[in-house]
Design a protein around this motif. Sequence first.
Motif, mmCIF file in Angstrom:
data_model
loop_
_atom_site.group_PDB
_atom_site.id
_atom_site.type_symbol
_atom_site.label_atom_id
_atom_site.label_comp_id
_atom_site.label_asym_id
_atom_site.label_seq_id
_atom_site.Cartn_x
_atom_site.Cartn_y
_atom_site.Cartn_z
ATOM 1 N N THR A 26 1.906 2.436 2.605
ATOM 2 C CA THR A 26 2.090 3.863 2.818
ATOM 3 C C THR A 26 0.717 4.455 3.073
ATOM 4 O O THR A 26 -0.234 4.168 2.342
ATOM 5 C CB THR A 26 2.719 4.529 1.570
ATOM 6 N N THR A 44 8.147 -0.378 -2.623
ATOM 7 C CA THR A 44 8.406 1.027 -2.304
ATOM 8 C C THR A 44 8.271 1.931 -3.522
ATOM 9 O O THR A 44 7.661 2.999 -3.462
ATOM 10 C CB THR A 44 9.814 1.187 -1.700
ATOM 11 N N GLU A 91 5.457 5.041 -4.101
ATOM 12 C CA GLU A 91 5.843 6.439 -4.318
ATOM 13 C C GLU A 91 5.193 6.990 -5.587
ATOM 14 O O GLU A 91 4.695 8.113 -5.600
ATOM 15 C CB GLU A 91 7.368 6.555 -4.415
ATOM 16 N N ARG A 109 2.480 10.099 -5.646
ATOM 17 C CA ARG A 109 2.714 11.313 -6.437
ATOM 18 C C ARG A 109 1.560 11.582 -7.386
ATOM 19 O O ARG A 109 1.104 12.714 -7.527
ATOM 20 C CB ARG A 109 4.023 11.195 -7.229
#
Length: 195
Positions: A160, A178, A182, A186
Amino acid sequence: MADRNRAWVLGAALLSVLTGCGDSGGPHEPHPSTAHHATPLARLEPIPLGGASPPEDAGRLTFLAELSFPHGRLVAYVAEDACGLLTDPGDRTEGGIRLESGFPGEGQGSDRYPGGPYGTVSGADGAGRWASLSCSRNAMVIDYVSGAPGAPGRTRGHATLTEVADNPATTRIVVGDTGIRERISRRAAAAAHRT
């Protein structure tokens, strides 16, 4: 008297369980620190490298992400006891960056990001490109200054990307499954808002 004390202790324990006054979240509620178990980097599906030739020691490396920049590419990999990155300037007239960090042992490293602890290394290639690598068994966080304007083009693998600065142009690359990507994104976004 002993029987009365034993009954009292058992009654208090039963009341504690029924009212939820224990330190357990109950049988159906995950403990906050174990709500997500990241897949270790070594268990992620490897990707084949495209384009330029692989490094000489490619046989011991598992490639997890490949990013194409205007000046070349960046590749993230995992080895038996380390993770790393290498850049390939594309024109082959200049050297690239190669960083590798072993997985920190128990009680070592930093917990700056979820999925740690992390070991951190950084380096430059003398041509305006710089990288910092934070490495754990579950994720990699790479901050990369490409030395030239332009966001990455093609991205492949378990990564990412986030543009974190304009001058110099800096890209944050998070490698992992994944869920951990994330969580790291965050946490990094929340930290950026606090500063």
